[in-house]
Design a protein around this motif. Structure first.
Motif, PDB file in Angstrom:
ATOM      1  N   VAL A  25     -13.934   6.498  47.678  1.00 24.74           N
ATOM      2  CA  VAL A  25     -13.249   7.707  47.227  1.00 24.74           C
ATOM      3  C   VAL A  25     -12.038   7.431  46.328  1.00 24.74           C
ATOM      4  N   VAL A  26     -11.301   6.356  46.572  1.00 27.73           N
ATOM      5  CA  VAL A  26     -10.074   6.104  45.804  1.00 27.73           C
ATOM      6  C   VAL A  26     -10.371   5.545  44.416  1.00 27.73           C
ATOM      7  N   ILE A  27     -11.483   4.820  44.266  1.00 29.64           N
ATOM      8  CA  ILE A  27     -11.748   4.087  43.028  1.00 29.64           C
ATOM      9  C   ILE A  27     -11.842   4.998  41.803  1.00 29.64           C
ATOM     10  N   PHE A 149      -2.683  -1.867  45.273  1.00 28.96           N
ATOM     11  CA  PHE A 149      -2.459  -0.879  46.318  1.00 28.96           C
ATOM     12  C   PHE A 149      -0.963  -0.704  46.597  1.00 28.96           C
ATOM     13  N   LEU A 150      -0.209  -1.814  46.565  1.00 22.98           N
ATOM     14  CA  LEU A 150       1.221  -1.734  46.833  1.00 22.98           C
ATOM     15  C   LEU A 150       1.921  -0.900  45.762  1.00 22.98           C
ATOM     16  N   LYS A 151       1.497  -1.052  44.516  1.00 29.04           N
ATOM     17  CA  LYS A 151       2.055  -0.224  43.449  1.00 29.04           C
ATOM     18  C   LYS A 151       1.766   1.255  43.718  1.00 29.04           C
ATOM     19  N   GLY A 152       0.535   1.541  44.144  1.00 29.54           N
ATOM     20  CA  GLY A 152       0.183   2.923  44.460  1.00 29.54           C
ATOM     21  C   GLY A 152       1.001   3.466  45.615  1.00 29.54           C
ATOM     22  N   GLY A 155       4.418   4.722  44.743  1.00 30.12           N
ATOM     23  CA  GLY A 155       4.468   5.895  43.876  1.00 30.12           C
ATOM     24  C   GLY A 155       4.455   5.569  42.404  1.00 30.12           C
ATOM     25  N   LEU A 156       4.060   4.321  42.065  1.00 28.38           N
ATOM     26  CA  LEU A 156       3.991   3.922  40.661  1.00 28.38           C
ATOM     27  C   LEU A 156       2.649   4.373  40.090  1.00 28.38           C
ATOM     28  N   LEU A 344      -2.902   9.417  45.280  1.00 24.79           N
ATOM     29  CA  LEU A 344      -3.172   7.996  45.105  1.00 24.79           C
ATOM     30  C   LEU A 344      -2.375   7.151  46.094  1.00 24.79           C
ATOM     31  N   SER A 345      -1.186   7.612  46.454  1.00 21.63           N
ATOM     32  CA  SER A 345      -0.366   6.841  47.388  1.00 21.63           C
ATOM     33  C   SER A 345      -1.016   6.780  48.768  1.00 21.63           C
TER      34      SER A 345
END
Length: 442
Positions: A25-27, A149-152, A155-156, A344-345
């Motif tokens: 779902v996220v991709i 994932f960490l960037k997401g 909130g980036l 996305l977060s």
């Protein structure tokens, strides 16, 4: 027919549905955000992803490798595409040119994969991906995805705007809390609840996010399903991007080798040449389809090994049922419209936890290698070089020729290529031994 009617198979199929859903779902949502696509195109990417992933799973189980292994959009490809999007502006490439060149390169790599499958060379290529190479692959693969994932979670934004953005503190705090909750459920909850940790994380996280941040719902109504050919860009020719795509396609074969070899013990049989041929041919077909419709290319999921170990659902019928239900989800426009609004977060926080398991997968392969003070270079060089390149700003590579810049600026690709070269051109097992033993092994 009797097998299809058994309630236990449908319950197990529902578990497979949740697993496939959480990994898919996220991709398309992140790819849509990275290429700054319209809501309509993001909905298409999501719906068509559900349909093609479900069909690919069923075909692989019926006439491909004939095992319960998820066939989905490759994490390796996903990471590479998002990295290229984030560096496109600095490299002077528009998102339209990047998308069009990726589409061309993906179709070419799909055709090459089909040829490898039909000719039966996949079984021989698998020998190049020994435990040391697979250990490097898993480690850098995990590092690259966890970085995304960490960037997401912070909130980036995904794509070229990510480098100029700053941390969104409220979103980051919620993401960290979601990740902690998913980890606690995975560790502390009973097995029948723990297997749904990702799904619980998405539902709880999305609900809280909507309440706290009053997330806006698109004004577009969910209509009938509509196709978009080349949604991320019309076919284009940027040699550097296309070469990167072709190399990525060849390295993507590691997912097939890892997934099939990793399930040999469970199915109590070694993967045959026929299974390699069928699996690679089908994967290549769906890779080519991905190029046409802007999807992340396909491969068997190595993470299926963990799911199979946890649930022991080795039969194909539940897996096929899960794939069929996933297709039905994709056909319903309302579902695609709904999940295109997934924050996305939240998705990043859930997958952050899921892909931490790749650390364990990498060490599973490294344990099969006898390291000493000399031959440790075989893995130390590609791992450290790959990680260092990942940490460097894209502008570092601006002086390199455009044809090699996309490759050399990607730590994942560089690390895997170094591992393949070092493993297949040096006899590491004889280094570090006493001199008299070395002479006997020459």
């Amino acid at each position: 027919m009797n097998e299809l009617l058994k309630a236990s198979n449908w319950i197990s199929g529902l578990q497979w549905l949740f697993f496939i859903f959480a990994n898919t779902v996220v991709i398309p949502v992140t790819i849509g955000a990275a290429f700054q696509l319209s809501q309509e195109k993001i909905i298409f990417l999501l719906q068509f992803s559900f349909i093609t992933v479900g069909i690919a799973c069923m075909i692989q189980a019926l006439i491909g490798h004939r095992r319960a292994i998820m066939e989905g959009q490759s994490g390796l490809w996903w990471g590479i595409i998002l990295t290229l999007c984030s560096t496109a502006g600095i490299q002077g490439i528009s998102l339209e040119t990047l998308g069009g060149s990726l589409a061309t390169g993906i179709i070419i790599s799909g055709i090459l994969t089909i040829i490898i499958g039909l000719t039966g060379t996949g079984q021989y290529l698998s020998k190049f991906f020994n435990p040391a190479v697979m250990g490097v692959f898993m480690f850098l693969f995990g590092t690259n995805l966890i970085r995304i994932f960490l960037k997401g979670m912070l909130g980036l934004p995904f794509g070229s705007n990510a480098e100029k953005a700053s941390v969104n503190v409220p979103v980051a705090l919620l993401s960290i809390i979601i990740a902690i909750i998913v980890m606690i459920i995975s560790i502390k909850a009973p097995a029948y609840i723990a297997r749904y940790a990702l799904l619980i994380g998405i539902i709880v996280g999305w609900t809280v996010y909507s309440i706290l941040f009053h997330s806006k719902h698109s004004s577009e109504e969910a209509g009938s399903f509509s196709f978009h050919i080349f949604p991320i860009g019309e076919p284009a020719w940027n040699s550097g991007i296309i070469i990167t795509a072709v190399i990525a396609g060849l390295l993507n074969l590691a997912n097939t080798f890892g997934a099939l070899k990793g399930t040999d013990a469970m199915y109590q049989s070694e993967t045959t040449k026929k299974q390699y041929r069928s699996s690679l041919t089908i994967s290549g077909l769906f890779v080519s389809i991905s190029g046409l419709f802007g999807l992340v290319p396909f491969a068997p999921y190595v993470s299926s090994i963990g799911f199979l170990s946890q649930t022991q659902i080795l039969k194909r019928i539940p897996f096929i049922i899960g794939g069929f239900m996933f297709v039905i989800m994709g056909v319903i426009p309302l579902i695609g419209h709904l999940f295109s609004l997934l924050p996305l977060s939240v998705g990043s926080a859930v997958l952050f936890v899921a892909y931490l398991q790749l650390f364990n997968s990498s060490f599973h392969f490294f344990k099969q290698v006898k390291f000493n003070t000399v031959n440790v270079y075989r893995s130390a060089i590609p791992v450290f070089v790959g990680i260092i390149i990942m940490t460097l700003p894209p502008s570092t590579f601006a002086t390199l020729p455009g044809i090699i810049r996309p490759i050399m600026s990607n730590g994942l690709l560089v690390g895997i290529l170094l591992a393949l070269i070092l493993e297949n051109f040096f006899s590491w097992d004889r280094y570090g031994l006493p001199k008299e033993k070395q002479s006997k092994n020459v």
